[in-house]
Design a protein around this motif. Structure first.
Motif, PDB file in Angstrom:
ATOM      1  N   LEU A 155      -4.792  30.558 -70.442  1.00  9.42           N
ATOM      2  CA  LEU A 155      -3.527  30.459 -69.727  1.00  9.42           C
ATOM      3  C   LEU A 155      -3.679  30.766 -68.249  1.00  9.42           C
ATOM      4  O   LEU A 155      -2.996  30.164 -67.410  1.00  9.42           O
TER       5      LEU A 155
ATOM      6  N   VAL B 165       1.556  27.916 -65.769  1.00  9.06           N
ATOM      7  CA  VAL B 165       2.524  27.969 -66.864  1.00  9.06           C
ATOM      8  C   VAL B 165       3.813  28.582 -66.323  1.00  9.06           C
ATOM      9  O   VAL B 165       3.761  29.598 -65.619  1.00  9.06           O
TER      10      VAL B 165
ATOM     11  N   CYS C 159       1.132  23.444 -75.594  1.00  7.97           N
ATOM     12  CA  CYS C 159       0.660  24.803 -75.870  1.00  7.97           C
ATOM     13  C   CYS C 159       0.949  25.226 -77.307  1.00  7.97           C
ATOM     14  O   CYS C 159       1.815  24.648 -77.979  1.00  7.97           O
TER      15      CYS C 159
END
Length: 240
Positions: free
Chosen positions: A37, A42, A224
């Protein structure tokens, strides 16, 4: 390796109409493949709500461009009627037609390369199959004689597509095929396989790129894997 072999054995897909078509293999996302991540952007409002990035947005777009090329090659000088399944399929649909338009802008076609419409499909009530498919939106009467390509976000168990395709064929479509961005490797699969599939993915709950959990995560670009916290948080959000 087992998942790859299963996909290879399923290459020849035959629809109820008798349309035999050699499917193109999807890109296989391995069971353990993921992207950290902290290496990608994100949205802050989903911090802690996703566990890992399965497919970065850039890879999604590159793969769609190849799918568009394959589709245009296989349909040759034929008008395709794209039938987008809402809501999940909308992001894939938009990027797919963008890629298709690039081919058409540089070609001297004397026919209309594609037309399109939108439908919503429901074949489940709660977690159980109703045994029938409910279709809303779209002009199904206009499918007669057309080469229909259903645009879906993900093939999970395959039951929805198995229910939907005979309905479309009964409307007199010349051919009915399916393109799905994702196809899940799951023991719950009915065995249905799409004709043009972007990625074969592990049996994990994925969100993003218009795939949702209780209507959340559709605004995230990457595909995701949702975290336990994300499931808990947005279950509670839905409850109010």
């Amino acid at each position: 390796m087992m998942a790859v072999e299963q996909d290879r054995r399923a290459r020849n897909v035959r629809l109820a109409s008798g349309d035999a078509f050699s499917r193109r293999d999807p890109f296989v996302i391995g069971d353990q493949l993921s992207f950290p991540l902290d290496m990608f952007s994100v949205p802050h409002h989903y911090k802690g709500d996703v566990k890992e990035i399965m497919i970065p947005h850039g890879l999604v777009i590159d793969r769609i461009q190849k799918l568009a090329k394959d589709i245009r090659h296989d349909y040759a000088d034929t008008t395709i009627h794209l039938l987008c399944v809402l809501k999940g399929g909308s992001a894939y649909f938009q990027d797919l037609i963008t890629a298709l338009r690039r081919f058409h802008d540089h070609a001297d076609h004397s026919y209309v390369p594609f037309t399109f419409d939108f439908i919503k499909v429901k074949s489940y009530k709660g977690v159980s199959s109703t045994g029938s498919v409910q279709i809303t939106g779209g002009d199904l009467a206009a499918l007669e004689g057309k080469n229909v390509l259903v645009v879906e976000d993900i093939i999970d168990t395959g039951l929805t597509m198995e229910s939907l395709l005979p309905v479309l064929e009964a409307r007199g479509a010349n051919s009915v095929r399916v393109t799905s961005l994702l196809e899940k490797r799951t023991e719950l699969s009915s065995g249905f396989r799409g004709h043009y599939v972007g990625f074969s993915i592990p049996d994990k709950f994925v969100v993003g790129y218009c795939l949702d959990f209780n209507e959340f995560f559709r605004d995230m670009d990457h595909i995701c894997v949702i975290s336990d916290r994300g499931i808990e948080r947005f279950t509670e959000e839905t409850r109010g």
